[in-house]
Design an enzyme around this catalytic site. Sequence first.
Site, PDB file in Angstrom:
ATOM      1  N   PHE A 123       0.862  -1.223  -0.220  1.00 53.31           N
ATOM      2  CA  PHE A 123       0.001  -0.002  -0.009  1.00 53.31           C
ATOM      3  C   PHE A 123       0.814   1.082   0.027  1.00 53.31           C
ATOM      4  CE2 PHE A 123      -2.224   3.100   2.734  1.00 53.31           C
ATOM      5  CZ  PHE A 123      -3.605   3.379   1.866  1.00 53.31           C
ATOM      6  N   GLU A 132       5.228   9.631   0.367  1.00 51.90           N
ATOM      7  CA  GLU A 132       6.373  10.237  -0.334  1.00 51.90           C
ATOM      8  C   GLU A 132       7.166  10.868   0.430  1.00 51.90           C
ATOM      9  OE1 GLU A 132       4.445  12.417  -3.687  1.00 51.90           O
ATOM     10  OE2 GLU A 132       3.417  10.390  -4.413  1.00 51.90           O
ATOM     11  N   GLY A 144      17.855  -5.023  32.907  1.00 51.87           N
ATOM     12  CA  GLY A 144      19.052  -4.277  33.305  1.00 51.87           C
ATOM     13  C   GLY A 144      20.061  -4.294  32.113  1.00 51.87           C
ATOM     14  N   GLU A 161       1.293   4.240   9.569  1.00 53.70           N
ATOM     15  CA  GLU A 161      -0.372   3.752   9.559  1.00 53.70           C
ATOM     16  C   GLU A 161      -0.960   5.191  10.257  1.00 53.70           C
ATOM     17  OE1 GLU A 161      -2.138   0.946   7.314  1.00 53.70           O
ATOM     18  OE2 GLU A 161      -0.058   1.177   7.948  1.00 53.70           O
ATOM     19  N   SER A 192       1.202   9.061  16.102  1.00 55.81           N
ATOM     20  CA  SER A 192       0.293   9.186  17.235  1.00 55.81           C
ATOM     21  C   SER A 192      -0.345  10.534  17.166  1.00 55.81           C
ATOM     22  CB  SER A 192       0.955   9.050  18.500  1.00 55.81           C
ATOM     23  OG  SER A 192       1.318   7.507  18.592  1.00 55.81           O
TER      24      SER A 192
END
Length: 383
Positions: free
Chosen positions: A123, A127, A339, A363, A366
């Site tokens: 998909f 760009e 750790g 996609e 956030s």
Amino acid sequence: MLQNPSMKHKLIRSSVRHFAETELAPIAAEIDQNSVFPGAVIEKMKNLNYFGLQVPREFGGAALDAVGSAITVEEISRVCAAVGLCITVHNGVAIYPLLKFGTREQKKQYLPRLASGEIIGAFSITESNAGSDAGSVETTAVKKGDAYIINGTKIFVTNGGICDLALIFALTGTEPDRPLTSVFIVESGFKGFLRGELENLCGMRANPVSSLFLEDCSVPAGNMLGKKGDGLKIGLATLDNGRIGIAAQALGIAQGALEAAVKYAKERHQFKKPIASQQTIQNYLADMATEVTAARLLLYHACSLKDAGAGFNTEAAMAKLYCSRAAASVTTLAVQIHGGYGYSKEYDVERYFRDAKVTEIYEGTSEIQRMVIARAVLSSGML
């Protein structure tokens, strides 16, 4: 887990987990380190219908519901997020728009081959100047006879290095108030379809991410998906669905990191007792478990809305936002619990930590998810 999960969903989880642990777990670290796409394992996945999760049976698919599909992606990503990425992109943003917007002829031509894994899909919106702003694509498609001639470059294409088919977004004209973007089904065998070098990424290293170059690429006019100018509509609908898939991927990463942290905390001794007995470690694990559970509930809620035929735009954005944030948070704590060992490639949590970050980026970042959610909050739809 699901509240009172159905037997069907239990069986899906059990079978996918078994496959992931027997086939992917032994090679996950190696293919990550060497940036190798695991072709032999992918061939086995084709026979299990992982490439046609929600494709109707008439086209050779598994016809799963959205919850079952999310569980599949979650369980694969729990072991190897890069392969989970291949599966969720193929199903969620390559096949889904064909199912939703394709003609009968397009579906008959492509869906059986996609569902069987004979061909792998990609998909392509992104760009160099068009990432989150999907309306700013500069790739062009000019009508010439019974074909469109496409020119442009797409970057950071998941599955780009091995895809046999890519959905390409390109400008097909302008209106006074907006550009007209359309979507084309472009086969890799079409003249003028070229691939760039594989990206050397921080995480998801076993997925062949690359640029795609379209140089006077001739595409039959019948390969336009939807109508001329439908690009933005198709893109937004596809991204809503794709966000569910990325949320499932992020959830799988978080679940894997949590399980690794619990195991290590029980085995690692300091001051002559397991570090799991330390209150600080217990607090970390409690926070991690809570985030994973909350993420799962948000994801499955969005899936249930989709399965019911209801709108899920806002809920998909919430699931993607929260699951990706949980993946980043949980993997960070998993490294901390380990750790110094957590910073070593000898332990899976180092890979989970790197893989988690990009789920907050692709996609829709956030920040974009928050824009979608805020728009709903400020409208009457969420009051």
